[in-house]
Design an enzyme around this catalytic site. Structure first.
Site, mmCIF file in Angstrom:
data_model
loop_
_atom_site.group_PDB
_atom_site.id
_atom_site.type_symbol
_atom_site.label_atom_id
_atom_site.label_comp_id
_atom_site.label_asym_id
_atom_site.label_seq_id
_atom_site.Cartn_x
_atom_site.Cartn_y
_atom_site.Cartn_z
ATOM 1 N N HIS A 172 40.781 43.864 38.335
ATOM 2 C CA HIS A 172 41.708 43.782 39.585
ATOM 3 C C HIS A 172 42.895 42.574 39.318
ATOM 4 O O HIS A 172 43.874 42.706 40.012
ATOM 5 C CB HIS A 172 40.585 43.270 40.732
ATOM 6 C CG HIS A 172 41.225 43.316 42.030
ATOM 7 N ND1 HIS A 172 41.922 44.210 42.519
ATOM 8 C CD2 HIS A 172 41.469 42.324 42.955
ATOM 9 C CE1 HIS A 172 42.517 43.750 43.622
ATOM 10 N NE2 HIS A 172 42.035 42.628 43.790
ATOM 11 N N SER A 203 46.018 44.000 46.269
ATOM 12 C CA SER A 203 44.730 43.743 47.081
ATOM 13 C C SER A 203 45.030 43.681 48.584
ATOM 14 O O SER A 203 45.278 44.543 48.952
ATOM 15 C CB SER A 203 44.199 42.258 46.374
ATOM 16 O OG SER A 203 42.694 42.384 46.680
ATOM 17 N N ASP A 241 40.377 48.205 36.890
ATOM 18 C CA ASP A 241 40.206 47.284 38.045
ATOM 19 C C ASP A 241 38.818 48.113 38.740
ATOM 20 O O ASP A 241 38.977 49.403 39.146
ATOM 21 C CB ASP A 241 41.397 47.620 39.057
ATOM 22 C CG ASP A 241 41.099 46.935 40.476
ATOM 23 O OD1 ASP A 241 39.817 46.644 40.680
ATOM 24 O OD2 ASP A 241 42.201 46.725 41.027
#
Lengths: 380, 198
Positions: free
Chosen positions: A351, A155, A318
């Site tokens: 995610h 991320s 995601d």
């Protein structure tokens, strides 16, 4: 504590950019002195060639692995870091620091501004992913490390990892880049806008001046709830909560907590405000919005000087950082003849998959690091 | 791995590849061929593979691999970035075989194509006498459960190359781990072609 834990760890602090050598930021503003909170795991070898920098995500901190004295919960990536784990502390020296702008020991808007002796609040300058990486490089210099074996993160951590390879091309052997993008899209910015609006419309926010007073808890909790929805997937929410009711047989036909998912989000929001600063949330999400590696719209041009090898991991479910964004990066790397491996891991966790027990990811990372180690031995 | 244990098709491909080349293996599977070429021919290799479990095995072998189907992964590469592009047992599975071969010839200086021969004699027998779509050792899949999208013979591929002005530099036909020289389009279950642009 399991035998694969790094055990009890302590956060350390490094302060630099003292007056008059303040750090010049991406925005042109200066910041100093800067303190970075960091932790290390494993031993740095004699020629300091086994260091891996772990970069954390939006709400992460320097405490990536092991336990703080008295804590029941380990660091945020303890599943991946430890003796015999993906990032094997028997072989590697791992460093994780809290980003600048953060609120877990590194200098951020809640830190004391030396000029006013009060918390910076909105006097804190805007920061970018580049600034985060620049500060991390200062820590590496301080530790006497001339080249990182690898840099890794998911991320926002993945964005820092990529930025490292671009900003310090001679400094990184390999980058492990997970669930991320090379530039924030309108949808990603839009989600952050709503999160920031939630904070800024809380009367307690008070233009950022809430330190020592009532904090904008409601706004920050709401921002976290919005964020959390984007970290999960339709499937993972369905599996975890479905339409299950919270301590009820039937819906109650009012606006009290009816569904499990409501209770879960509230809990996520409420526990987040205990550990996170609302202004840090504003500054860090802004840094993410500004992230764009493309040059005149061309991503490939960003990587022309890059020398590291890449392992890219994306997750099928995601939707915050969809896999097409990783594929764009793969393409840009290939155009520049950069060695890249890319995998789209089939996962229903959305995610957040990179933070969740994940045998595939662990295997990939450990095998990839073995390969890079073998290649580095062959080279020398 | 010793060359003796090597699959015959891999042995032929390896023989065609010059040492220290750059190689792209399209549909590289678990990376067996690439690993062999990297070790024995010192090639700089990379692969494209669609099957996730194969990707893990490639990474385990230290191979750079991209998770993608061949049709959409190939345009990522700049022209002439490889000495050899390998399409072994994968062309029959791609969506746009013409585009893939031409793209492979753009990306690589030479292209090695290995295809199953859909006109191998047992297949012809089944088709002609039994009136069945063939299921043979070389073509083991039932019509309802096959990865194969394109059905072609060695002759069909030769004609394709002729039409597209592609030079067949080398050719070998195989049946049951033996080289076939007599009437390959009848007796061989698969064929290997070394191609370049005219």
């Amino acid at each position: 504590m399991d035998k694969n834990s790094v055990g009890i760890v302590e956060t350390q602090y490094f302060t630099f950019a003292k007056s008059p050598n303040e750090m010049v930021l991406d925005s042109g503003d200066t910041l100093g002195p800067i303190t970075l909170a960091y932790e290390t795991y494993g031993e740095l070898n004699e020629n300091k060639s086994n260091a891996i920098y772990i970069c954390h995500a939006l709400s992460g901190d320097a405490h990536a692995a092991g336990y703080h004295q008295g804590d029941k919960k380990p660091g945020w990536w303890d599943i991946m870091i430890g003796p015999g784990k993906a990032f094997d502390t028997n072989k590697f020296f791992l460093i994780c620091s809290n980003v600048i702008g953060g609120c877990s020991g590194s200098t951020g808007p809640s830190s004391i501004n030396p000029k006013t002796k009060k918390p910076y609040a909105l006097d804190f300058p805007a920061i970018t992913i580049k600034d985060m990486v620049t500060a991390q490089k200062r820590l590496i210099d301080h530790l006497g490390i001339k080249k990182l074996f690898a840099v890794a993160g998911g991320s926002m951590g993945g964005q820092q990892a990529v930025k490292w390879t671009v900003q310090y091309p001679d400094f990184i052997r390999a980058a492990i880049v997970i669930a991320t993008t090379t530039r924030h899209t309108a949808q990603q910015i839009a989600l952050h806008v709503v999160g920031r609006q939630a904070i800024m419309s809380d009367p307690a926010w008070n233009n950022g001046n809430y330190y020592g007073k009532k904090t904008p808890e409601q706004g920050l909790a709401l921002a976290r709830m919005i964020g959390h929805i984007s970290y999960m997937s339709d499937q993972s929410m369905g599996e975890k909560f479905g339409r299950k009711l919270r301590k009820k047989e039937n819906v109650s036909y009012n606006f009290s907590t009816n569904f499990e998912v409501e209770s879960y989000l509230r809990h996520q929001g409420d526990s987040f405000v205990q550990r996170f600063d609302a202004n840090s949330y504003l500054y860090i999400t802004r840094a993410l919005d500004y992230f764009d590696l493309t040059k005149d719209g061309k991503l490939a041009d960003a990587f022309t000087n890059v020398k590291s090898k890449f392992l890219l991991i994306a997750f099928t479910s995601d939707w915050l950082y969809p896999t097409y964004q990783a594929k764009e990066m793969v393409k840009a790397l290939k155009i520049n003849d950069i060695d890249v491996s890319y995998i789209e891991v089939d996962s229903s966790y959305g995610h957040d998959a990179f933070l969740i027990e994940n045998e595939g990811q662990a295997r990939l990372i450990s095998n990839y690091l073995n390969r890079i180690q073998k290649e580095s031995i062959d080279e020398s | 791995m010793s060359p003796n244990k090597l699959r015959l098709d891999h042995k032929i491909i390896s023989g065609w590849i010059a040492p220290n080349s750059r190689v792209l293996d399209l549909g590289c599977g678990d990376g067996e061929l690439l690993a062999y070429l990297m070790e024995n021919k010192s090639v700089r290799g990379t692969g494209i593979e669609i099957n996730e479990s194969h990707i893990y095995k490639c990474v385990e072998k230290g191979i750079s691999v991209s998770h993608s189907d061949i049709d959409s992964g190939l345009p990522d590469y700049p022209s002439k970035s490889f000495n050899y592009v390998i399409l072994n047992e994968s062309l029959q599975e791609v969506l746009h075989p013409k585009m893939v071969v031409l793209e492979a010839l753009r990306v690589g200086k030479k292209v090695i194509v290995g295809i199953p021969n859909f006109c191998h004699w047992p297949a012809r027998v089944q088709l002609f006498f039994k009136g069945k779509v063939p299921v043979t050792k070389g073509l083991p899949h039932q019509w309802y459960d096959t990865p194969n999208l394109n059905f072609l013979s060695l002759k069909d591929f030769r004609n394709f190359c002729k039409n597209k002005k592609i030079l067949i530099e080398k050719f070998k036909a195989i049946s049951s781990d033996k080289i076939v020289t007599l009437r390959p389009n009848f007796f061989a279950h698969s064929g290997l072609f070394l191609l370049s642009k005219k």
